[in-house]
Scaffold this motif. Structure first.
Motif, PDB file in Angstrom:
ATOM      1  N   ARG A  86      -5.861  21.332  56.209  1.00 13.37           N
ATOM      2  CA  ARG A  86      -4.855  22.000  55.388  1.00 13.37           C
ATOM      3  C   ARG A  86      -3.984  22.890  56.261  1.00 13.37           C
ATOM      4  NH1 ARG A  86      -8.565  25.292  51.619  1.00 13.37           N
ATOM      5  NH2 ARG A  86      -6.573  26.127  50.905  1.00 13.37           N
ATOM      6  N   PRO A  87      -2.706  23.036  55.935  1.00 10.17           N
ATOM      7  CA  PRO A  87      -1.832  23.901  56.731  1.00 10.17           C
ATOM      8  C   PRO A  87      -2.244  25.368  56.622  1.00 10.17           C
ATOM      9  CG  PRO A  87      -0.702  23.174  54.738  1.00 10.17           C
ATOM     10  CD  PRO A  87      -1.992  22.410  54.807  1.00 10.17           C
ATOM     11  N   THR A  88      -2.051  26.096  57.710  1.00 10.45           N
ATOM     12  CA  THR A  88      -2.384  27.524  57.753  1.00 10.45           C
ATOM     13  C   THR A  88      -1.152  28.318  58.160  1.00 10.45           C
ATOM     14  OG1 THR A  88      -4.678  27.071  58.368  1.00 10.45           O
ATOM     15  CG2 THR A  88      -3.841  29.285  58.833  1.00 10.45           C
ATOM     16  N   VAL A 135      -1.925  25.205  51.021  1.00 14.21           N
ATOM     17  CA  VAL A 135      -1.704  26.055  52.180  1.00 14.21           C
ATOM     18  C   VAL A 135      -2.726  27.192  52.230  1.00 14.21           C
ATOM     19  CG1 VAL A 135      -0.045  27.613  51.079  1.00 14.21           C
ATOM     20  CG2 VAL A 135       0.073  27.221  53.532  1.00 14.21           C
ATOM     21  N   ASP A 170      -0.298  27.031  61.706  1.00 13.92           N
ATOM     22  CA  ASP A 170       0.842  26.139  61.850  1.00 13.92           C
ATOM     23  C   ASP A 170       2.150  26.913  61.900  1.00 13.92           C
ATOM     24  OD1 ASP A 170      -0.504  23.377  61.416  1.00 13.92           O
ATOM     25  OD2 ASP A 170      -1.266  24.635  59.786  1.00 13.92           O
ATOM     26  N   LEU A 213       7.244  23.976  58.022  1.00 19.48           N
ATOM     27  CA  LEU A 213       5.877  23.462  58.068  1.00 19.48           C
ATOM     28  C   LEU A 213       5.854  21.943  58.186  1.00 19.48           C
ATOM     29  CD1 LEU A 213       3.815  25.483  55.423  1.00 19.48           C
ATOM     30  CD2 LEU A 213       3.373  25.326  57.876  1.00 19.48           C
ATOM     31  N   ARG A 214       6.849  21.304  57.608  1.00 18.93           N
ATOM     32  CA  ARG A 214       6.900  19.843  57.631  1.00 18.93           C
ATOM     33  C   ARG A 214       7.494  19.297  58.926  1.00 18.93           C
ATOM     34  NH1 ARG A 214       9.785  17.808  52.300  1.00 18.93           N
ATOM     35  NH2 ARG A 214       9.315  15.826  53.311  1.00 18.93           N
ATOM     36  N   ALA A 239       5.168  21.605  63.759  1.00 16.39           N
ATOM     37  CA  ALA A 239       4.254  22.466  63.005  1.00 16.39           C
ATOM     38  C   ALA A 239       2.847  21.889  63.001  1.00 16.39           C
ATOM     39  CB  ALA A 239       4.760  22.635  61.586  1.00 16.39           C
TER      40      ALA A 239
END
Length: 435
Positions: free
Chosen positions: A55-57, A85, A129, A430-431, A435
């Motif tokens: 998962r993104p951080t 997120v 990220d 983020l995308r 990232a």
């Protein structure tokens, strides 16, 4: 510039070495230094044990409560776009301790010492990220170490007012590489974007998205429950009420005598006074001072416990976190800091609560204050007599007060949406492939 950064690291290292000498006791300085001592370990432990690599951080940093509210609005909007997120949140000031403890984030801590060792350890274990600073709180080692690791760094709610310390030569020399390195900067207004560009922010990184603090203030005002134990005693006994928020002694030295004058014209006036630092000693001093001036004074805790404000003319707020709700039961707001060197506190909460606003002359660091004056929703006063006159004018003229109140709320309504616009910028970052 690298020489400036090297000198900064030496000074920061020395501060860290001597920090145990000032970390004892309960002062704000001591609490902040003590909290920084183990902050990197707390963040690193979360990164090792709990972070989900799938998962993104995003690591958000805000120095204190005002900036924290701006960051929180963006966090909520970002989670609307991507519920997966993970959020790490750091703060600098002990004033934000209680605020941070109530945030719905994955981990919260003080900002670690801005040195390669602790910062590098956090970045390696948390692997964010994206790192997001708030307002102008850009820390050079955090940026430098993030760049070494190919991490994206952004700034939201970017604000640089005329006369800001960030515009001084030493700050320019230290922070210029950090400003240039930012991947995205979301400025509050065009003037901020212009000054940020002069500091070194790249033009293609800049966008003007507004102040997410306005969204936060509007949401909190709307969420206030008139029947809650905090508000019900005051709503049960409606009286002309002045809510004074985040006051310093310099404000109180003007406000309390002005209210004594105003009471001669409006004898049933009620005061709710929320000092910026509601420690027990200051609360006791204020209570005695008000009683000596003929007020029937009580603390907010005692009103909540009894469930009644009957017979109470002045309430001293003895805890933090209640002010935004308390503004909703007022007729006029007085915002502290305008007679203090630190500058004016937020005028957004009372504006969102539909209150006309008064404050002292030192308001030039607050663009919202100037905007509210321009639409006749707020007034700046220079002393006791001017404050008393303004209080009486609004308390005795319902039409004028309502018009000012609607202008205040109109300003809030006009500027809603900044949090979502800012989150959209971060989401695209983020995308991105980096990232």
């Amino acid at each position: 510039m690298r020489v400036t950064l090297a000198a900064y690291k030496v000074l920061m290292s020395l501060a860290r070495v001597v920090s145990p000498l000032v970390s004892r006791g309960s002062s704000k300085l001591a609490r902040g230094v003590a909290g920084r001592r183990s902050a990197h370990e707390k963040l690193a432990r979360w990164g090792k044990e709990q972070r989900d690599a799938g998962r993104p951080t995003v690591w958000f940093h805000a120095p204190s409560v005002g900036e924290g509210l701006q960051a929180l609005a963006v966090i909520d909007a970002l989670r609307e776009r991507d519920p997966s997120v993970q959020i790490a949140f750091t703060r600098f000031s002990p004033s934000a301790d209680r605020f941070a403890s109530r945030m719905s984030v994955d981990v919260t801590a003080y900002l670690p010492w801005d040195l390669p060792g602790p910062i590098g350890h956090v970045l390696d274990t948390m692997s964010p990220d994206l790192i997001v600073f708030t307002k102008t709180e850009v820390w050079p080692v955090v940026v430098d170490e993030s760049l070494r690791r190919g991490m994206e760094v952004a700034l939201v709610a970017g604000t640089v007012v005329e006369g800001s310390s960030r515009l001084r030569p030493l700050a320019r020399a230290l922070l210029a590489p950090s400003w240039r390195a930012l991947s995205r900067v979301c400025a509050v207004a065009d003037e901020d974007a212009t000054r940020l560009r002069s500091l070194g922010v790249q033009g293609d990184a800049l966008s003007v998205t507004g102040d997410p603090g306005i969204d936060s203030a509007a949401e909190r005002a709307q969420a206030a429950d008139p029947g809650a134990p905090l508000l019900a005693p005051f709503n049960a006994e409606a009286r002309p009420t002045v809510v004074a928020g985040s006051t310093w002694s310099s404000d109180e030295d003007v406000l309390i005598p002005a209210l004594a004058i105003a009471r001669q014209r409006v004898p049933d006036i009620r005061l709710i006074l929320a000092p910026h630092e509601p420690d027990p000693d200051h609360v006791a001093v204020l209570s005695r001072r008000l009683a000596a001036d003929g007020w029937s004074a009580a603390t907010l805790s005692s009103v909540e416990e009894s469930g009644s404000a009957h017979g109470v003319d002045a309430v001293v707020v003895d805890r933090v976190g209640a002010l935004a709700d308390l503004y909703t039961i007022g007729q006029i707001a007085y915002v502290g800091g305008g007679f203090h060197a630190a500058g004016l506190h937020s005028v957004l909460e009372p504006a969102a609560a539909r209150l006309p606003i008064l404050f002292g002359p030192r308001h030039h660091s607050s663009r919202a204050a100037a905007d509210l004056i321009a639409v006749d929703a707020a007034r700046s006063v220079v002393g006791r007599d001017a404050l008393a006159e303004a209080l009486v004018a609004w308390l005795t003229d319902d039409d004028a007060r309502r018009q000012a109140a609607e202008s205040a709320f109109g300003y809030i309504h006009k500027h809603l949406g900044a949090a979502r616009r800012t989150a959209a910028v971060l989401f695209e970052l983020l995308r991105s492939p980096n990232a």
